[in-house]
Design a protein around this motif. Sequence first.
Motif: not given
Ligand code: ASP
Length: 845
Positions: A180, A202, A204, A207, A226, A240, A464-465, A503-504, A507, A548-550
């Motif tokens: 992340e 996370s 990530q 999920k 983190r 989260q 992002q990731h 953010s999310g 995918r 998704g999102i967090a």
């Molecule tokens: N894993 C991401 C974060 O922790 C959120 C996501 O993309 O669902 O920011």
Amino acid sequence: MLDFLGNLTRTHYCGALRASDAGTNAIVMGWVHRRRDLGNLLFLDLRDRTGIVQVVFNKETQPAPHAKAEQARSEFVVAVEGNVIKRQKANPELATGEVELVATKLHILNNAKTPPFPVEDEINAAEETRLRYRYIDLRRVKPHRNIALRHKIVLEIRKVMDEMGFIEVETPMLTRSTPEGARDYLVPSRVHHGQFYALPQSPQIFKQILMIGGLDRYFQIVKCFRDEDLRADRQPEFTQLDLEMSFPRQQDIFEVIENVMVRACAVAGIKAERPFPHMKHADAIRLYGVDKPDLRLPPMTDVRGAFTAEQLARFKFRSDLPIQLIRTPNVGQLSRKEKEQLDQKIRDGYFQAAGGLLRSVWIHDFARLERDYPETTEKIRTIGQVVENDLLVLVGGVDRPEVAPQSLKAETVCGMAGLLRLDLAEHFRERHKAFERGDWKFAWITDFPLFEWSEKDKQWVSAQHPFTGIIEEDLDKLEQPERRGEIRSKGYDLVLNGNELGSGSIRIHRQDIQERLFKALGLTEEQQRRRFGFFLDALTYGTPPHGGIALGIDRIAMLLAGEKSLREVIAFPKTTAAQDLMAESPSSVDAPQEEELEIMAAYPLLTSHNWSLAGLCDRLWRVIERQTSGHDLPVDTSFQQAMSLILAKSHDDARAVIRLGKSGYGVQAAALSRSLIEAAINADYIQLRPEEHGWAFIRSLKDSNQRLAKRMKPHASTDEVHQLIKAAEDIQTESGWPRTLGQRADFLPKPNYLYDVAYFMVSQLIHSDIAATAGKLSEGNRTGQFKLQVGPSNEWVPQALATCFIALHEVAKVSFTAFRIDQSEFEPLASLFQKLTRDFETAGA
Ligand code: ASP
């Protein structure tokens, strides 16, 4: 004397008593908030989670409880039995102000030291003190209220998620790295030496795997960890709301979250409007200069078009870059002092920071501008939708011959102007009052770039990731390095009043695309396999489209509670230096734990052979430790005396060698194992004639300062010193202990390799030939440069550990003979060692 609670049962919470309870008996329990002694009447304000009630002790009618109440002090824990009566004069400050409790019995359940600060709503104790004594701080109304609100918000979120068909699933805390963009917190494994769990940044990957597993709708209120650089609004561990769903359109995820947020706001008594507006990332930068715009104040506008070419030249504004107009509403007239302050803020605070590349004009005299440039002024008004009393500031690029055009980009102009916009908004918050209106301006930011250019790494990195989906039309650009900056992602952020709530993304759900992305990020196939192999495999077994999102629960609770710091809504927060001041963590650990975990081994990746060697050394060391440490050993003979000295020192040296070796400090470990070799040779030499040599050894040691004297010799000048030195040397010669290691080794039965090993090691370490320095020197960034490495380096680890084993084994054998300790435990270890070194040699050959 303290009382016991026994069977005493609370009938009411302190804060619950009302006029309607008058005439009843009540038993309340809590802390003494305040005590006022008026002679015949004594008042205790009693406090619990729900509030405060006044208790009266009457000396005349109830002398016993009154006498007891005289002992009570602030923060004592008490139970009171009494009658609720109506007060003659109500106290409007208290919810219970219409009544009081006339005490018939007081139980003092516990006493308390004077707290470091009073338990009041408004306190001026330093935050550090509050955090150190968090249990006292938590007794205050505000923390209670915040924590209770947080509970209600989380409860409501769980309810809404459940209603919408989401299932809460727990994912592991002891896991492996999920990228992340931060550093991992690592947990060393005791069972698997040299291996680590990572705490999740996370959930990530998990999920996403739940979607592959067909769970369809997952959520979790989850801790994430983190290890990032310190910043005021960050916590190293945070909570989260994490969610993921299968077959979603972006809009489906937005609807879920909007529902959650509207309901969470309602819990806090806040009305939020759905749907939330959408804004493209590029527009957010253009209009607000940031990707988390605060929509409570007007956006910026590029008013370049209001100026003629000749005016731009005169004002030294670049015509190829935006000229951002910042409007701060309702500022009105400024005093001279305010003007000066503002001048300074804009000049020093912003344009200095931009290295003189920016230019700003602050239009404090619009009337004058109007007179001199009526047309331009009019255009600025229209383009910028200026209204009465706006404070106007222009920010653009400076046009000077010495400034190279490419040194400034449009985003930088917007970014700096955006910062100034927020700063002005804060500065004039009393005037525009936009922050007080209780506006809750949510927005979705979409169309983010997939990659960011990292100056540090000189490559594109995920914005992002790396599991974020890619807009289909842009996929082909993955293989065109020069176009990577143009690729748009399927990511989105939720923002509220200038805060990023989370953010999310939709995918990547196809393995071929995921691999292409990893490749674009510069990961080799081998690296991909090593880090994400299991996930890439999972993607090949029928992965549904998912997204998704967090959202940050701490931040949401903070904003809804009207707080400015995350620490106000976390029961046990960490400081900006990532410390828990109450529990005093992080902390060093007790020795046995550290030994088990070999935490220092966080650095190098030792080969399995080295771990096995270290393991054998450990076992040998523990046998010795178990048999000798803390026991009474006989020292009747010189042999025993000499061996106890040698053994004690070897025990410590060996421990240090093993630790250094495990931690990758090979060179240092090897240097230290030379001392073990000397001990082994001494032990063997003493064993030749135990009494005679043992005695010589002790005699030679007795005057250890003799050796010091010897070292002084080159500097000695007076006759007296010479004589002293000579006397000291004579004693040593008379001791009969051969002076050099070589001499002692010569006596030992041949072949004896130990001396040769010591000789070899010392010469390798001391003489500066290439082999000796290999462990410390490596090539620097540029050719012709060397880098000296004093930290871990795995060179020499096997030599050090093997030497340690052999030498310690020698010492132990001789010592155990001297003390007549059973040696049978050595046998299996020695044969394991031989097998290990044989395997190693065969493998190496
Ligand atoms: N894993 C991401 C974060 O922790 C959120 C996501 O993309 O669902 O920011």
